[in-house]
Structure formats: structure tokens, C-alpha cells
Design a protein around this motif. Structure first.
Motif, PDB file in Angstrom:
ATOM      1  N   SER A 239       0.944  -1.059  -0.007  1.00 44.61           N
ATOM      2  CA  SER A 239       0.126  -0.053   0.107  1.00 44.61           C
ATOM      3  C   SER A 239       0.939   0.995   0.017  1.00 44.61           C
ATOM      4  CB  SER A 239      -0.734   0.049   1.141  1.00 44.61           C
ATOM      5  OG  SER A 239      -0.102  -0.138   2.332  1.00 44.61           O
TER       6      SER A 239
ATOM      7  N   SER B 100      -4.126  -0.615   2.971  1.00 47.81           N
ATOM      8  CA  SER B 100      -4.752  -1.335   2.022  1.00 47.81           C
ATOM      9  C   SER B 100      -6.435  -1.441   2.285  1.00 47.81           C
ATOM     10  CB  SER B 100      -4.430  -2.841   2.184  1.00 47.81           C
ATOM     11  OG  SER B 100      -3.161  -2.968   1.517  1.00 47.81           O
TER      12      SER B 100
ATOM     13  N   PHE C 203      -7.970   1.716   0.862  1.00 49.54           N
ATOM     14  CA  PHE C 203      -7.917   1.630  -0.626  1.00 49.54           C
ATOM     15  C   PHE C 203      -9.235   1.062  -1.019  1.00 49.54           C
ATOM     16  CE2 PHE C 203      -3.538   2.440  -1.050  1.00 49.54           C
ATOM     17  CZ  PHE C 203      -3.568   3.635  -1.959  1.00 49.54           C
TER      18      PHE C 203
ATOM     19  N   ALA D 246      -7.687  -3.730  -4.452  1.00 48.10           N
ATOM     20  CA  ALA D 246      -7.677  -3.669  -2.910  1.00 48.10           C
ATOM     21  C   ALA D 246      -8.296  -4.868  -2.350  1.00 48.10           C
ATOM     22  CB  ALA D 246      -7.806  -2.352  -2.475  1.00 48.10           C
TER      23      ALA D 246
ATOM     24  N   THR E 141      -2.449  -4.783  -1.596  1.00 46.24           N
ATOM     25  CA  THR E 141      -3.072  -3.922  -2.870  1.00 46.24           C
ATOM     26  C   THR E 141      -2.065  -3.728  -3.939  1.00 46.24           C
ATOM     27  OG1 THR E 141      -3.907  -2.364  -1.059  1.00 46.24           O
ATOM     28  CG2 THR E 141      -3.733  -1.236  -3.027  1.00 46.24           C
TER      29      THR E 141
ATOM     30  N   PHE F 241     -10.293  -9.329  -5.037  1.00 49.67           N
ATOM     31  CA  PHE F 241      -9.873  -7.971  -4.617  1.00 49.67           C
ATOM     32  C   PHE F 241     -11.109  -7.117  -5.288  1.00 49.67           C
ATOM     33  CE2 PHE F 241      -6.002  -9.771  -5.063  1.00 49.67           C
ATOM     34  CZ  PHE F 241      -5.318  -9.235  -4.142  1.00 49.67           C
TER      35      PHE F 241
END
Length: 275
Positions: A190, A209, A212, A228, A233, A267
Motif C-alpha cells: 500500500s 490497504s 483503498f 485492493a 493492494t 480484490f
């Protein structure tokens, strides 16, 4: 005795010429008169009875042999008929001359140059080897020796993020690195993404992270996409992956550019507004 049984005189008997002449005379008279059938008595003359039995045996033997020969000839005829092959028609004319095929080389027309409006060299990417600001023509960046070349068609903010991140290619991975300050001795995942967004003018302070997950807008962006999840990330900037995970070799861990992509299941995709 055998000749006596058949009715012929043997050599020991004397030939009675008068009796023979008398017998011949009676036969001639019988031939001139109509034949009247009458039963023949075999009881009075055993010689005639033996002759009749012998004739019957001869007739029976002849019938048996004739029928057996006929039965043997039937399969022979059938096999002979099957073996007969129809003759192919032929001609007594003189044979026609044999014609041989051969290869005759032909004149191959040469390709003529085609006139284009634009020269082909225009489609080849042009590279500006400026050490601080490497650029390549097009819309996708190129990775050479760990250095990313920014595409010429990218916005200035995207180019600035790429050029600034090139300075991190020798930095090690440090957990929590890049969060106390953008200038640090090492960076985590991150912290690396925060560094790129900061030099693009899209972020004022480093983010972990989890933060995000709420950055920018949902979905993939045109130039920058941030993936993320809690704990990790990474970002895709102009076609290159900016990540601290080396999926190819597993040894080069740290803030690096990568040409290969990674699985994004789990993600959330986010992107800066307008990019």
C-alpha cells in the motif's frame, strides 16, 4: 465249366456241325415270323437261369457306376463355371503413344510496391531514452531493465506517476514502509501504490490497504486501476502491474514493475476519478 455255364461248348466236346446248321436254320425261320412273347421257364434249364442272373448283375453295376459318375461331375461343372472369368475386351489396333507430364517453369510475377498514405515506420513505437523521463509512443508503457517507459498518449499525471515510481525499483520490501513518509528506505504494497498516486497529484497522504477499498470510484479505470483487499493492494498503470509480489520468480520482492498479470479474485477494483 464257365463256358458251359454260359451255354458255350467247351473244347473237350466235339462240335456237331449238323446241330449248328439246324440251329441257324431255326433262327432264320424265327426272324421271318412275328415274335410272340411267351414266358420263359428257368426251372427246366439252369443254364439260362444263371445267364439271366449275370445279366441282372451287370445291369445293376452299370446303373450304380453311371449314377456315381454323374454325381461327381455335377460339382466339377459348378466349380468350372465359377472359375470362368469373363475376358476383358481388347483391341487389335495399334497402341496409342504414351504421353508424359513434365514441369514447365513459369514466369512468376514480382510483387510490386504498394503505395501507402503513411509510412510503415510510423507504426513502430518511438522511444525517448531520456533517463529521467523515458517515453514510448502509443497508449501502453513498456518495461525495459526494470524501467517503465511512459506512453506518449497518457495524461501528464499518469506519466509523472510512472517516472516517479521508477526510482523505487531498487528499494526493498519493508512492512509499513512508505506510510510515515513518502520518502522511505523501503515500502510495502500500500505504501508503493500511495507513492505513485502522490506523485500523480491524486493522493495527499499514504493509505493502508483497507482504506483503498473506498478510494476513488468503483471499477477499472482507463489509465489507472487499483486492486485492493484487506491485507494487500496493487495497481495497474498504463498496462504494467505495480506490485511488491514477484509471481514469476518469487525472489524479487519489493516495489517493482511487472509485465505479467495476477488473479484478481477477492480484490475490489477502484480507480481515480477521470482516469
Amino acid at each position: 465249366m464257365y463256358f458251359q455255364f454260359l451255354g458255350f461248348p467247351s473244347a473237350s466236346h466235339k462240335i456237331d456241325r449238323a446241330a449248328i446248321a439246324k440251329t441257324l436254320q431255326r433262327g432264320a425261320q424265327a426272324a421271318s415270323c412275328p415274335i410272340v412273347p411267351h414266358p420263359i421257364s428257368f426251372r427246366s434249364n439252369p443254364r439260362r437261369r444263371g445267364q439271366a442272373a449275370l445279366c441282372c448283375l451287370l445291369v445293376l453295376f452299370t446303373f450304380v457306376t453311371t449314377s456315381s459318375d454323374a454325381q461327381e461331375q455335377k460339382p466339377r461343372r459348378r466349380h468350372a463355371e465359377e472359375a470362368i472369368v469373363a475376358l476383358q475386351p481388347f483391341s487389335l489396333d495399334e497402341p496409342a503413344p504414351v504421353r508424359l507430364a513434365y514441369y514447365a517453369p513459369r514466369a512468376v510475377p514480382r510483387a510490386e510496391p504498394v503505395a501507402h498514405d503513411n509510412d510503415e515506420t510510423d507504426s513502430v513505437p518511438k522511444i525517448d531514452n531520456n533517463a529521467a523521463h523515458p517515453v514510448i509512443s502509443g497508449r501502453r508503457d513498456v518495461l525495459r531493465n526494470g524501467i517503465a517507459y511512459a506512453p506518449s498518449n497518457a495524461p501528464a499525471t499518469v506519466k509523472s506517476a510512472i517516472w516517479a515510481t521508477n526510482s523505487l525499483r531498487r528499494k526493498p520490501y519493508v512492512w509499513g514502509g512508505g506510510h510515515g513518509s513518502f520518502n522511505d528506505n523501503g515500502y510495502d504494497c500500500s505504501g508503493t501504490v500511495s507513492f505513485a498516486l502522490y506523485h500523480a497529484g491524486l493522493l495527499g497522504a499514504p493509505l493502508p490497504s483497507n482504506d483503498f477499498l473506498r478510494y476513488g470510484e468503483r471499477g477499472r479505470g482507463k489509465w489507472i486501476t487499483i486492486y485492493a483487499r484487506p491485507g494487500h493492494t496493487f495497481a495497474i498503470i498504463a498496462g504494467l502491474r505495480l506490485d511488491t509480489t514477484d509471481l514469476r520468480y518469487g525472489t524479487d520482492i519489493g516495489p517493482r514493475w511487472h509485465t505479467d498479470f495476477r488473479d484478481t479474485r477477492g480484490f475490489d477494483a477502484r480507480h481515480p476519478m477521470g482516469l
